[in-house]
Design a protein around this motif. Structure first.
Motif, PDB file in Angstrom:
ATOM      1  N   LYS A   1       0.820  -1.217   0.000  1.00 34.94           N
ATOM      2  CA  LYS A   1       0.000   0.000   0.000  1.00 34.94           C
ATOM      3  C   LYS A   1       0.857   1.271   0.000  1.00 34.94           C
ATOM      4  CE  LYS A   1      -3.398   2.508   2.827  1.00 34.94           C
ATOM      5  NZ  LYS A   1      -4.402   2.739   1.778  1.00 34.94           N
ATOM      6  N   GLU A   2       1.916   1.283   0.840  1.00 34.02           N
ATOM      7  CA  GLU A   2       2.766   2.464   0.938  1.00 34.02           C
ATOM      8  C   GLU A   2       4.109   2.082   1.525  1.00 34.02           C
ATOM      9  OE1 GLU A   2       0.859   5.297   3.487  1.00 34.02           O
ATOM     10  OE2 GLU A   2       0.527   3.839   5.096  1.00 34.02           O
ATOM     11  N   ILE A   3       5.074   2.957   1.311  1.00 31.93           N
ATOM     12  CA  ILE A   3       6.423   2.785   1.859  1.00 31.93           C
ATOM     13  C   ILE A   3       6.620   3.856   2.923  1.00 31.93           C
ATOM     14  CG2 ILE A   3       8.892   2.867   1.322  1.00 31.93           C
ATOM     15  CD1 ILE A   3       8.082   2.028  -1.577  1.00 31.93           C
ATOM     16  N   LEU A   4       7.049   3.431   4.107  1.00 31.50           N
ATOM     17  CA  LEU A   4       7.220   4.342   5.235  1.00 31.50           C
ATOM     18  C   LEU A   4       8.701   4.435   5.597  1.00 31.50           C
ATOM     19  CD1 LEU A   4       4.291   2.964   7.446  1.00 31.50           C
ATOM     20  CD2 LEU A   4       4.198   4.789   5.731  1.00 31.50           C
ATOM     21  N   ILE A   5       9.195   5.651   5.789  1.00 31.65           N
ATOM     22  CA  ILE A   5      10.597   5.892   6.138  1.00 31.65           C
ATOM     23  C   ILE A   5      10.681   6.329   7.584  1.00 31.65           C
ATOM     24  CG2 ILE A   5      12.699   7.144   5.568  1.00 31.65           C
ATOM     25  CD1 ILE A   5      11.744   5.366   3.295  1.00 31.65           C
ATOM     26  N   GLN A   6      11.463   5.611   8.380  1.00 31.49           N
ATOM     27  CA  GLN A   6      11.567   5.920   9.798  1.00 31.49           C
ATOM     28  C   GLN A   6      13.023   5.913  10.247  1.00 31.49           C
ATOM     29  OE1 GLN A   6      12.316   4.763  12.925  1.00 31.49           O
ATOM     30  NE2 GLN A   6      10.901   5.892  14.211  1.00 31.49           N
ATOM     31  N   GLY A   7      13.458   7.012  10.867  1.00 28.48           N
ATOM     32  CA  GLY A   7      14.779   7.059  11.482  1.00 28.48           C
ATOM     33  C   GLY A   7      15.874   7.673  10.629  1.00 28.48           C
ATOM     34  N   ILE A   8      15.644   7.863   9.335  1.00 25.06           N
ATOM     35  CA  ILE A   8      16.649   8.491   8.474  1.00 25.06           C
ATOM     36  C   ILE A   8      16.571  10.005   8.669  1.00 25.06           C
ATOM     37  CG2 ILE A   8      17.352   8.901   6.088  1.00 25.06           C
ATOM     38  CD1 ILE A   8      16.355   6.117   5.411  1.00 25.06           C
ATOM     39  N   ASP A   9      17.712  10.641   8.961  1.00 25.76           N
ATOM     40  CA  ASP A   9      17.709  12.052   9.337  1.00 25.76           C
ATOM     41  C   ASP A   9      17.087  12.950   8.266  1.00 25.76           C
ATOM     42  OD1 ASP A   9      18.778  11.528  11.781  1.00 25.76           O
ATOM     43  OD2 ASP A   9      20.853  11.942  11.216  1.00 25.76           O
ATOM     44  N   ASP A  10      17.614  12.893   7.067  1.00 27.03           N
ATOM     45  CA  ASP A  10      17.093  13.742   5.988  1.00 27.03           C
ATOM     46  C   ASP A  10      16.070  12.938   5.189  1.00 27.03           C
ATOM     47  OD1 ASP A  10      16.659  15.811   4.304  1.00 27.03           O
ATOM     48  OD2 ASP A  10      18.704  15.913   3.494  1.00 27.03           O
ATOM     49  N   ALA A  11      15.003  12.547   5.866  1.00 26.47           N
ATOM     50  CA  ALA A  11      14.030  11.632   5.255  1.00 26.47           C
ATOM     51  C   ALA A  11      13.392  12.219   4.002  1.00 26.47           C
ATOM     52  CB  ALA A  11      12.956  11.267   6.275  1.00 26.47           C
ATOM     53  N   GLN A  12      13.068  13.494   4.026  1.00 20.63           N
ATOM     54  CA  GLN A  12      12.383  14.092   2.880  1.00 20.63           C
ATOM     55  C   GLN A  12      13.244  14.088   1.626  1.00 20.63           C
ATOM     56  OE1 GLN A  12       9.284  14.914   2.268  1.00 20.63           O
ATOM     57  NE2 GLN A  12       8.758  14.158   4.311  1.00 20.63           N
ATOM     58  N   ALA A  13      14.547  14.304   1.786  1.00 18.23           N
ATOM     59  CA  ALA A  13      15.447  14.265   0.630  1.00 18.23           C
ATOM     60  C   ALA A  13      15.504  12.852   0.055  1.00 18.23           C
ATOM     61  CB  ALA A  13      16.842  14.730   1.028  1.00 18.23           C
ATOM     62  N   VAL A  14      15.559  11.858   0.928  1.00 22.48           N
ATOM     63  CA  VAL A  14      15.576  10.468   0.473  1.00 22.48           C
ATOM     64  C   VAL A  14      14.251  10.111  -0.188  1.00 22.48           C
ATOM     65  CG1 VAL A  14      15.739   8.058   1.221  1.00 22.48           C
ATOM     66  CG2 VAL A  14      17.255   9.778   2.221  1.00 22.48           C
ATOM     67  N   ILE A  15      13.147  10.541   0.412  1.00 26.26           N
ATOM     68  CA  ILE A  15      11.819  10.266  -0.145  1.00 26.26           C
ATOM     69  C   ILE A  15      11.686  10.865  -1.537  1.00 26.26           C
ATOM     70  CG2 ILE A  15       9.361  10.793   0.090  1.00 26.26           C
ATOM     71  CD1 ILE A  15       9.739  10.473   3.130  1.00 26.26           C
ATOM     72  N   SER A  16      12.138  12.103  -1.701  1.00 26.78           N
ATOM     73  CA  SER A  16      12.042  12.774  -3.007  1.00 26.78           C
ATOM     74  C   SER A  16      12.810  12.001  -4.074  1.00 26.78           C
ATOM     75  CB  SER A  16      12.590  14.203  -2.909  1.00 26.78           C
ATOM     76  OG  SER A  16      11.801  14.974  -2.035  1.00 26.78           O
ATOM     77  N   ARG A  17      13.975  11.499  -3.698  1.00 28.64           N
ATOM     78  CA  ARG A  17      14.786  10.742  -4.641  1.00 28.64           C
ATOM     79  C   ARG A  17      14.133   9.397  -4.972  1.00 28.64           C
ATOM     80  NH1 ARG A  17      18.764  11.432  -8.502  1.00 28.64           N
ATOM     81  NH2 ARG A  17      19.686   9.387  -8.911  1.00 28.64           N
TER      82      ARG A  17
ATOM     83  N   GLU B   1       6.895   9.698   5.389  1.00 25.78           N
ATOM     84  CA  GLU B   1       7.566   9.459   6.666  1.00 25.78           C
ATOM     85  C   GLU B   1       6.659   8.647   7.585  1.00 25.78           C
ATOM     86  OE1 GLU B   1      10.189  12.291   8.646  1.00 25.78           O
ATOM     87  OE2 GLU B   1       9.575  13.785   7.149  1.00 25.78           O
ATOM     88  N   PHE B   2       7.271   7.811   8.374  1.00 30.31           N
ATOM     89  CA  PHE B   2       6.551   6.944   9.308  1.00 30.31           C
ATOM     90  C   PHE B   2       5.932   7.773  10.427  1.00 30.31           C
ATOM     91  CE2 PHE B   2       6.168   4.308  13.052  1.00 30.31           C
ATOM     92  CZ  PHE B   2       5.724   3.091  12.580  1.00 30.31           C
ATOM     93  N   LYS B   3       4.648   7.560  10.681  1.00 31.57           N
ATOM     94  CA  LYS B   3       3.971   8.181  11.810  1.00 31.57           C
ATOM     95  C   LYS B   3       3.280   7.086  12.612  1.00 31.57           C
ATOM     96  CE  LYS B   3       3.194  12.731   9.749  1.00 31.57           C
ATOM     97  NZ  LYS B   3       2.185  13.766   9.389  1.00 31.57           N
ATOM     98  N   PRO B   4       3.655   6.904  13.871  1.00 37.46           N
ATOM     99  CA  PRO B   4       3.112   5.796  14.652  1.00 37.46           C
ATOM    100  C   PRO B   4       1.626   5.956  14.944  1.00 37.46           C
ATOM    101  CG  PRO B   4       4.405   7.240  16.048  1.00 37.46           C
ATOM    102  CD  PRO B   4       4.607   7.711  14.641  1.00 37.46           C
ATOM    103  N   VAL B   5       0.912   4.847  14.894  1.00 38.89           N
ATOM    104  CA  VAL B   5      -0.493   4.821  15.307  1.00 38.89           C
ATOM    105  C   VAL B   5      -0.479   4.471  16.788  1.00 38.89           C
ATOM    106  CG1 VAL B   5      -2.753   3.798  14.882  1.00 38.89           C
ATOM    107  CG2 VAL B   5      -1.129   4.046  12.996  1.00 38.89           C
TER     108      VAL B   5
END
Length: 311
Positions: A254-270, A281-285
């Protein structure tokens, strides 16, 4: 579910209960703790604390120092172990009772993990995907008694803080995801260590891979290095998705979640430039997650989910 892993460690004192709960997450280079207290039958975060770890051989002394820093009250303690403290393997499920399976695990694992059979402490959960015509499988979590004993023994010096449970990062992370029938791929990187790729559905761990060569993602790499690491990470993500969807014949992620990587948005954009599956980015429920810094979420989860089970 997840919080019960490694709960069978024989030294744990699970009978005494206190009004305060402390969750601690241990990492390669830092320890973090969250204290929960109750007021008018409502739990709230009363404090958070962290302590740098200069020597991983001194986890026990650092943990004792951290606990004295965060809590002067009687408390129940829940510890989420560092990934270096345990190994995860998959094995066929023996046709035995639950108790007999647990007792047999050290000998089942002796050729699968790098721990001597006589030193293995292990627990397991059923693997959620069972193929027709094949033997049922289990995910097994194994730790070394000799490595764990100093940590537990040091905690005995705290008269009013009682160790209740030990758990692992992967299943604690799974408990923080949505409880539904959609599979999510989580890229998780804890401080000072390499990332893992997990696939989770209905809070159950379906796939776990620990990667190598990506530690620089936490070291503010330059643009060229970040681009290279992101591309390599993208390949590992795609391999994991292909295995899950093609080899295991499961519905798409369904989706890919990024958790713990400092510059997460830069990695996500790439990553998103080469991936059709949404990446966020990972957001806990998890209740109370929004009142603390995200870096304390794992420590909070270590205490929060056992608290729910006991409610």
């Amino acid at each position: 579910m997840a919080s019960k892993l490694l709960a069978r460690v024989p030294w744990l004192n699970t009978k005494k209960k206190s009004e305060a709960i402390v969750g601690v997450a241990l990492y390669a280079d830092v320890l973090r703790a969250v204290q929960l207290k109750q007021k008018k039958q409502q739990w709230f975060v009363s404090d958070t604390a962290e302590l740098p770890l200069n020597d991983s051989a001194n986890y026990s002394k650092a943990l004792l120092k951290l606990l004295r820093k965060i809590s002067s009250d009687a408390c129940d303690l829940y510890v989420v172990l560092p990934q270096s403290y345990y190994q995860i393997v998959q094995a066929e499920k023996p046709e035995l009772s639950e108790q007999e399976i647990t007792q047999s695990l050290p000998w089942t694992l002796k050729d699968l993990v790098s721990i001597s059979a006589e030193n293995i402490i292990a627990d397991y959960i059923d693997y959620p995907i069972q193929s027709t015509g094949q033997k049922a499988k289990i995910n097994v979590f194994a730790t070394d008694k000799q490595q764990l004993r100093p940590l537990v023994s040091e905690l005995d010096k705290l008269n009013d803080c009682h160790l209740q449970q030990l758990s692992v990062k992967e299943t604690t992370l799974a408990a923080m995801t949505a409880k539904d029938n959609y599979a999510r791929l989580v890229v998780y990187q804890e401080p000072g260590d390499e990332p893992s790729v997990l696939i989770i559905r209905d809070q159950q761990l379906l796939l776990n891979r620990r990667l190598r060569g990506f530690n620089a993602l936490q070291q503010q790499p330059d643009e060229t290095t970040l681009s290279h690491l992101s591309d390599s990470l993208g390949l590992e993500i795609q391999r994991s998705m292909d295995f899950y969807e093609s080899q295991l014949k499961q519905p798409p992620i369904k989706e890919i979640l990024i958790q713990g990587i400092d510059d997460a948005q830069a990695v996500i954009s790439r990553l998103q430039a080469f991936q059709t599956t949404p990446i966020v980015e990972f957001k806990p429920v998890m209740d109370l997650a929004d009142v603390i810094d995200p870096k304390f979420h794992m420590a909070l989860a270590g205490a929060y989910f056992p608290m729910l089970e006991q409610a």
